[in-house]
Design a protein around this motif. Structure first.
Motif, PDB file in Angstrom:
ATOM      1  N   LEU A  46       0.820  -1.218   0.000  1.00  0.00           N
ATOM      2  CA  LEU A  46       0.000   0.000   0.000  1.00  0.00           C
ATOM      3  C   LEU A  46       0.850   1.262   0.000  1.00  0.00           C
ATOM      4  O   LEU A  46       0.316   2.355   0.041  1.00  0.00           O
ATOM      5  CB  LEU A  46      -0.897   0.023   1.243  1.00  0.00           C
ATOM      6  N   GLY A  47       2.154   1.080   0.009  1.00  0.00           N
ATOM      7  CA  GLY A  47       3.043   2.222   0.140  1.00  0.00           C
ATOM      8  C   GLY A  47       3.881   2.140   1.403  1.00  0.00           C
ATOM      9  O   GLY A  47       4.797   2.919   1.599  1.00  0.00           O
ATOM     10  N   GLN A 225       9.705   6.260   8.360  1.00  0.00           N
ATOM     11  CA  GLN A 225       8.564   6.612   7.513  1.00  0.00           C
ATOM     12  C   GLN A 225       7.246   6.214   8.161  1.00  0.00           C
ATOM     13  O   GLN A 225       6.290   6.979   8.183  1.00  0.00           O
ATOM     14  CB  GLN A 225       8.668   5.888   6.164  1.00  0.00           C
TER      15      GLN A 225
ATOM     16  N   SER B  49      -2.139  15.978  -7.339  1.00  0.00           N
ATOM     17  CA  SER B  49      -1.467  14.806  -7.902  1.00  0.00           C
ATOM     18  C   SER B  49      -1.243  14.934  -9.411  1.00  0.00           C
ATOM     19  O   SER B  49      -0.424  14.221  -9.979  1.00  0.00           O
ATOM     20  CB  SER B  49      -2.301  13.545  -7.636  1.00  0.00           C
ATOM     21  N   ALA B  98      11.451  10.056   0.696  1.00  0.00           N
ATOM     22  CA  ALA B  98      10.339  11.002   0.702  1.00  0.00           C
ATOM     23  C   ALA B  98       9.128  10.459  -0.054  1.00  0.00           C
ATOM     24  O   ALA B  98       8.188  11.193  -0.330  1.00  0.00           O
ATOM     25  CB  ALA B  98      10.783  12.336   0.106  1.00  0.00           C
ATOM     26  N   THR B  99       9.174   9.185  -0.421  1.00  0.00           N
ATOM     27  CA  THR B  99       8.017   8.570  -1.075  1.00  0.00           C
ATOM     28  C   THR B  99       7.538   7.402  -0.240  1.00  0.00           C
ATOM     29  O   THR B  99       8.329   6.680   0.355  1.00  0.00           O
ATOM     30  CB  THR B  99       8.366   8.029  -2.477  1.00  0.00           C
ATOM     31  N   CYS B 101       3.523   5.654  -0.792  1.00  0.00           N
ATOM     32  CA  CYS B 101       2.734   4.990  -1.846  1.00  0.00           C
ATOM     33  C   CYS B 101       3.101   5.509  -3.226  1.00  0.00           C
ATOM     34  O   CYS B 101       2.913   4.816  -4.218  1.00  0.00           O
ATOM     35  CB  CYS B 101       1.238   5.110  -1.586  1.00  0.00           C
ATOM     36  N   GLY B 102       3.600   6.730  -3.311  1.00  0.00           N
ATOM     37  CA  GLY B 102       4.099   7.244  -4.581  1.00  0.00           C
ATOM     38  C   GLY B 102       3.073   7.940  -5.443  1.00  0.00           C
ATOM     39  O   GLY B 102       3.423   8.475  -6.500  1.00  0.00           O
ATOM     40  N   PHE B 103       1.826   7.965  -5.020  1.00  0.00           N
ATOM     41  CA  PHE B 103       0.783   8.520  -5.884  1.00  0.00           C
ATOM     42  C   PHE B 103       0.872  10.038  -5.967  1.00  0.00           C
ATOM     43  O   PHE B 103       0.617  10.616  -7.010  1.00  0.00           O
ATOM     44  CB  PHE B 103      -0.599   8.091  -5.364  1.00  0.00           C
ATOM     45  N   CYS B 104       1.254  10.677  -4.868  1.00  0.00           N
ATOM     46  CA  CYS B 104       1.372  12.141  -4.890  1.00  0.00           C
ATOM     47  C   CYS B 104       2.710  12.590  -5.436  1.00  0.00           C
ATOM     48  O   CYS B 104       2.916  13.768  -5.701  1.00  0.00           O
ATOM     49  CB  CYS B 104       1.175  12.719  -3.480  1.00  0.00           C
ATOM     50  N   THR B 105       3.666  11.641  -5.557  1.00  0.00           N
ATOM     51  CA  THR B 105       5.050  12.006  -5.838  1.00  0.00           C
ATOM     52  C   THR B 105       5.232  12.806  -7.137  1.00  0.00           C
ATOM     53  O   THR B 105       5.914  13.842  -7.123  1.00  0.00           O
ATOM     54  CB  THR B 105       5.937  10.743  -5.841  1.00  0.00           C
ATOM     55  N   PRO B 106       4.647  12.376  -8.262  1.00  0.00           N
ATOM     56  CA  PRO B 106       4.874  13.163  -9.483  1.00  0.00           C
ATOM     57  C   PRO B 106       4.424  14.617  -9.345  1.00  0.00           C
ATOM     58  O   PRO B 106       5.134  15.532  -9.784  1.00  0.00           O
ATOM     59  CB  PRO B 106       4.038  12.414 -10.534  1.00  0.00           C
ATOM     60  N   LEU B 109       6.860  16.490  -7.082  1.00  0.00           N
ATOM     61  CA  LEU B 109       8.117  16.783  -7.772  1.00  0.00           C
ATOM     62  C   LEU B 109       7.954  18.003  -8.672  1.00  0.00           C
ATOM     63  O   LEU B 109       8.833  18.865  -8.726  1.00  0.00           O
ATOM     64  CB  LEU B 109       8.549  15.574  -8.614  1.00  0.00           C
ATOM     65  N   CYS B 136      -0.495  14.777   0.528  1.00  0.00           N
ATOM     66  CA  CYS B 136       0.159  13.485   0.781  1.00  0.00           C
ATOM     67  C   CYS B 136      -0.512  12.891   2.003  1.00  0.00           C
ATOM     68  O   CYS B 136      -0.690  13.572   3.007  1.00  0.00           O
ATOM     69  CB  CYS B 136       1.650  13.670   1.044  1.00  0.00           C
TER      70      CYS B 136
ATOM     71  N   HIS C  36       8.541   5.599  -8.492  1.00  0.00           N
ATOM     72  CA  HIS C  36       7.727   6.719  -8.003  1.00  0.00           C
ATOM     73  C   HIS C  36       8.267   8.061  -8.496  1.00  0.00           C
ATOM     74  O   HIS C  36       7.507   8.925  -8.932  1.00  0.00           O
ATOM     75  CB  HIS C  36       7.691   6.731  -6.468  1.00  0.00           C
ATOM     76  N   PHE C  43       0.113   2.314 -11.522  1.00  0.00           N
ATOM     77  CA  PHE C  43      -1.089   2.119 -10.710  1.00  0.00           C
ATOM     78  C   PHE C  43      -2.188   1.583 -11.630  1.00  0.00           C
ATOM     79  O   PHE C  43      -2.059   1.639 -12.854  1.00  0.00           O
ATOM     80  CB  PHE C  43      -1.507   3.445 -10.060  1.00  0.00           C
ATOM     81  N   THR C 213      -4.749   9.144  -1.596  1.00  0.00           N
ATOM     82  CA  THR C 213      -4.689  10.075  -2.736  1.00  0.00           C
ATOM     83  C   THR C 213      -5.247   9.425  -4.002  1.00  0.00           C
ATOM     84  O   THR C 213      -5.755  10.110  -4.875  1.00  0.00           O
ATOM     85  CB  THR C 213      -3.248  10.570  -2.975  1.00  0.00           C
ATOM     86  N   VAL C 262      -0.581   0.303  -4.821  1.00  0.00           N
ATOM     87  CA  VAL C 262      -1.782   0.998  -4.372  1.00  0.00           C
ATOM     88  C   VAL C 262      -1.419   2.395  -3.874  1.00  0.00           C
ATOM     89  O   VAL C 262      -0.451   2.551  -3.130  1.00  0.00           O
ATOM     90  CB  VAL C 262      -2.473   0.199  -3.242  1.00  0.00           C
TER      91      VAL C 262
END
Lengths: 335, 163, 462
Positions: A46-47, A225, B49, B98-99, B101-106, B109, B136, C36, C43, C213, C262
């Motif tokens: 999930l991250g 984290q 995002s 700093a990541t 789940c990575g979904f907000c990352t792009p 950045l 985030c 990422h 995704f 998110t 996810v």
């Protein structure tokens, strides 16, 4: 206007896993021709970093470099069953399954190496850099890529392993609640320092000091984290979040976007100082306990207690909005 | 239904796509140009995002009508790295964990790149403001802010080294 | 550079000795981070398919109402609409996700039949060429209702004169004949009788959104061999597969779930909300179908963290020992069970918190109301209970003029203690995290409290 400061404490425990009906996860590992080790799962990241941490478990157990481990996960056609990612179970359940699979694969790997080196498998060890070597005679060694090639094309052996971790089912006794739902307990203590504006009712969380007992820190940066991201969510739950601001009296005014559903932004976060303690769990992967959920919990009461310390208002309903602080201050003045 | 042909530059490359009325820049990037780095988190302009740079300025691409970007210069996360060489911001996010789940990352950045392009030596407050439109849910933001400050320092050191 | 929190080596020194780890305990890079930062992490929604169809839902505007009629004709005539689905298109419309572990009854319809019991309940699904057409079609569904009184308070829902909103006949989940998951340990009334002080307070919370998110969603792609490939952001691949197979009445081997990457879950992506309808739509249209929640749906329709109401009554001796704790806990499950019966049991197992109390009585209720069904969320059953317990501890310490940490240490559980759910505690470390936190902030503890240890049996230490 006065800014009132206060300090609050809270200490908690948290169960790893939650089982009623039986809680398993499986892993399968096999070596490729050149000594890659594919860990096949159906587990979900999930991250929180599950893919990374179970790769560490595989590399450590197999005694090979991280670069040789490939995680292939979450395809139900290829990956064996995993119950899912929830209840702080991922690292514990999947980590244990991966270790069991890796032990079995390692045994075959060492036997293939022993046959190639013409020594006894019990006299071999891994050096973590990719070689299997003879204990006490490190020059007698063979690389895992050569082991894998020999297994495939010469010895006709499958370097592979199967692993499962099952927390057995436990149905609660209806009359007493006797049950055995979890595998171990992690612990946390939070000290929160807040500032309350007695004119606006706004609560600012200035600093949080946290201690966490997590069994074993498998990857220290990822521990940071999890604990600090989780503590942020605790702050957010405490002073901001609700889908029903007037619960339970009214279902109206529910937020529908991030402009209305408030959470602390980067300018509203406390400084966090955290210390980790390790008391390895006897049933955890290398002693690790699940901590993903716990980290959000202690900050909430710590903040409630700090608000009381600051201004004498005892908030018993989450979230601790400016309105509730002001109403509490009004009640104190009226009393 | 009227379809408009939109010509633009994306990450330095001339591109064109056909835009139906109502199509957003985000959907054009993702579905027509195959650039799926920008994410759809809310389609309301409130999560960040989908942040890309439009002529150097960060925009939430889910609110930009695709027909309005004819002739524009768009930068997306896919264009940040020079081959294998990550940008300072990318590398700082990587090194700084700093990541999650990575979904907000792009989107993070791109907001960070825009900040550093106009302000090479930002304060933490300026970083906070620059990413205030980027949600985030995992990290608690602190590692992201640290990574952006770290990236700024890396960039300044590189500039000094070349002088 | 990455922040790393110090590990204090002085605690549990003997137990934590590490046998020459090479990888464990070291900060190795996250394997997903490069993807990422370059935007290459895939995704579920980053996959594009030609001919992709979209699914949107027509939802109830009422908390509680009978459905008199449903008119889908205007939706069907909307340009771009391919298919309109009602409950009649769902082979096994009534389900409960926990049936996989034997917990029933199946209390929720995939699409509403003769009534709706929460605002936002899905009634009709519209499949169309484009998202816009699906939304337009969904908006053209006409439903007529007869409104019924809504129940929106957990204790009102439990009262005998409340309207019954559930077809099972009670506004609460029945735990083997009981109205709650109960804990009975010692004799709580005898404990109160023995106590020097009794404290009785109430705590509550409002529902909380997971707010990942990335919203909940899936894309289902019919395969050339007749199977369905489900690209999903579920938190549990096989859980989703098995539940979906049961709902759509297909062999589990007809389905394949791919996921594992996810954009945040926090418990919000284990409810199997999108996959069954997308599978049905993909089957009926023989096209790839995407069903992804809007942000508004994610916030108001997808399950939140349950609101809870918790009453704690404690009996305490003058020296600060808690001798009795009675807890009445209400989980607002909303309209349907989902994972909430499990959450209430998790709460029961957690009580009375990390303290050893000889007499404990707890009733943890999973209560149904006419609001969005709640379900799993990070720490459910525990998070709100901890807020209540730790607020209670602070208030008692203040009332008795005790140091808040000393009060906790005095009652802290230790190895060998029998917990209220009759499991022997082991691997405990509450005492140590409190001691270390005190040190961290310069909160001085008397020697007696600094000397306490989780590994020293209670009897051996005063």
């Amino acid at each position: 206007m006065t800014l009132l400061r206060g300090r609050g404490y809270a200490s908690v425990n948290y169960p790893t896993g939650m089982n009623l009906g039986g809680d398993p996860s499986q892993a399968i590992i096999h070596a490729t021709t050149m000594g890659g080790f594919v860990v096949t799962l159906s587990s979900v990241d999930l991250g929180q970093g599950l893919k990374t941490v179970v790769a560490q478990c595989a590399a450590e157990t197999l005694g090979i470099p991280m670069e040789n481990v490939i995680i292939d996960t979450a395809d139900t056609d290829t990956g064996p069953h995993c119950m899912g990612t929830f209840a702080s179970r991922g690292t514990h359940r999947v980590g244990n399954a991966v270790i069991m699979a890796a032990r079995e694969a390692r045994e075959v790997m060492l036997q293939v190496a022993a046959d190639e080196l013409e020594v006894d498998a019990g006299d071999l060890e891994t050096d973590g850099t990719g070689f299997v070597r003879l204990k006490g005679s490190p020059a007698t060694k063979i690389h895992i890529s050569d082991i894998a090639l020999a297994a495939h094309f010469k010895q006709g052996k499958s370097i592979s392993g199967r692993g499962i971790f099952l927390k057995e089912r436990s149905y609660p006794v209806p009359e007493t609640g006797e049950m055995d739902p979890d595998s171990c307990q992690a612990h946390a203590c939070t000290v929160a320092e807040v500032e309350v504006d007695d004119e606006t009712g706004i609560v600012t969380v200035l600093r949080m000091y946290n201690t966490y007992e997590i069994g074993r820190a498998l990857n220290p940066a990822m521990v940071a984290q999890q604990v600090e991201g989780g503590a942020w969510m605790g702050v957010s739950h405490a002073i901001f979040e609700s889908t029903e601001p007037y619960y339970p009296a009214s279902r109206a005014h529910g937020p529908i976007d991030f402009c209305e559903y408030l959470m602390p932004g980067p300018a509203e976060i406390p400084v966090q100082t955290s210390v980790i303690l390790e008391r390895p769990a006897s049933n955890g992967p290398f002693g690790a306990k699940g901590i993903g959920e716990m980290t959000a919990n202690a900050p909430i009461p710590a903040i409630a207690n700090a608000i009381f310390d600051a201004c004498g208002v005892r908030l018993t309903t989450m979230p601790f909005t400016p309105e509730s602080v002001l109403r509490g201050l009004d009640a104190l003045r009226a009393a | 239904m009227t379809v408009t042909i939109v010509n633009l530059k994306v990450n330095g490359v001339d591109q064109a796509f056909m835009a139906r009325p109502g199509t957003t820049l985000l959907l054009a990037l993702r579905e027509q140009l195959g650039l799926t780095g920008a994410k759809r988190g809310c389609a309301q302009g409130a999560c960040g995002s989908c942040t890309v740079l439009l002529d150097g300025a960060p925009v939430v691409s889910c609110l930009v009508p695709a027909t309005t970007v004819d002739g524009a210069d768009i930068a997306t996360v896919e264009g940040l790295a020079d081959g294998q060489q990550l940008s300072d911001v990318q590398q700082a996010f990587l090194d700084g964990f700093a990541t999650q789940c990575g979904f907000c990352t792009p989107g993070m950045l791109m907001s960070a790149e825009a900040l550093l392009a106009r302000n090479p030596d930002p304060t933490a407050d300026e970083v906070n403001e620059a990413i205030s439109g980027n949600v985030c849910r995992c990290t608690g933001y602190a590692p992201i802010v640290s990574a952006i400050l770290d990236a700024a320092e890396r960039r300044r050191n590189r500039v000094e080294a070349t002088h | 550079m990455a922040k790393i929190n110090p590990i204090d080596p002085d605690y549990f020194k003997d137990e934590r000795a590490a046998p020459g780890f090479k990888v464990i305990g070291t900060t190795v890079p996250r394997s997903d981070a490069l993807g990422h930062v370059t935007g290459r992490t895939e995704f579920f929604e980053d996959r594009t398919f030609p001919n992709l169809a979209h699914l949107k839902i027509h939802r109830s505007p009422h908390h509680h109402a009978l459905i008199d009629s449903v008119d889908t004709s205007h939706a069907e005539q909307t340009p771009g609409v391919l298919r309109v689905l009602t409950y009649k298109d769902v082979p096994a419309n009534w389900y409960g996700v926990l049936r996989l572990i034997g917990i029933g009854p199946d209390d929720e319809p995939v699409l509403a039949e003769d009534r709706v019991i929460y605002k936002g309940e899905p009634i009709v699904a519209v499949v169309a060429d484009s998202e816009a057409a699906a939304l337009e079609g969904a908006s053209r569904v006409r439903v007529s209702y007869t409104e019924l009184p809504a129940v929106l308070d957990v204790e009102e829902a439990m009262s005998p004169d409340a309207p019954i909103i559930k077809r099972a006949g009670t506004n609460y989940f029945v735990y083997e004949g009981h109205h709650s998951r109960r804990i009975r340990f010692g004799d709580v009334e005898a404990g109160f009788a023995r106590a020097d002080h009794v404290f009785d307070w109430r705590y509550s919370s409002a529902p909380i959104e997971h707010a990942p998110t990335e919203t909940t969603g899936c894309i289902v792609v019919p395969q050339s061999n007749g199977r369905l490939l489900i690209h999903s952001n579920t938190q549990a691949a096989f859980f989703t597969l098995d539940n979906t197979a049961l709902i759509i009445n297909r062999a589990p081997t007809d389905l394949q779930v791919k996921g594992g990457t996810v954009g945040g879950g926090f418990g919000g992506k284990v409810d199997v909300m999108v996959e069954p309808l997308a599978c049905i739509a993909a089957t009926l249209t023989n096209r790839p179908v995407k069903f992804v929640y809007t942000r508004e749906e994610e916030m108001q329709v997808s399950s939140p963290r349950a609101a809870e109401r918790i009453y704690i009554k404690d009996g305490v001796l003058s020296d600060g020992r808690i001798v009795a704790r009675k807890i009445m806990l209400y989980v607002d499950a909303g309209a349907y069970a989902r994972h909430s019966p499990y959450g209430a049991t998790k709460a029961a197992a957690h009580l009375p918190g990390p303290y050893t109390i000889p007499n404990v009585h707890a009733d943890c209720h999973c209560v149904y109301t006419n609001r969005t069904p709640s379900s799993a969320m990070r720490g459910f059953g525990v998070t709100i209970a901890d807020f209540a317990i730790e607020s209670q501890m602070d208030r008692i310490a203040r009332a008795l003029d005790l140091d808040p940490l000393e009060f906790r240490l005095r009652n802290a559980y230790r190895d060998g203690d029998l917990k209220a759910h009759r499991k022997v505690a082991s691997g405990t470390a509450l005492i140590e995290v409190i001691q270390r936190a005190a040190e961290l902030v310069g909160h001085e503890l008397p020697e007696e409290y600094r000397a306490m240890s989780s590994t020293t049996p209670r009897g051996a230490q005063a």
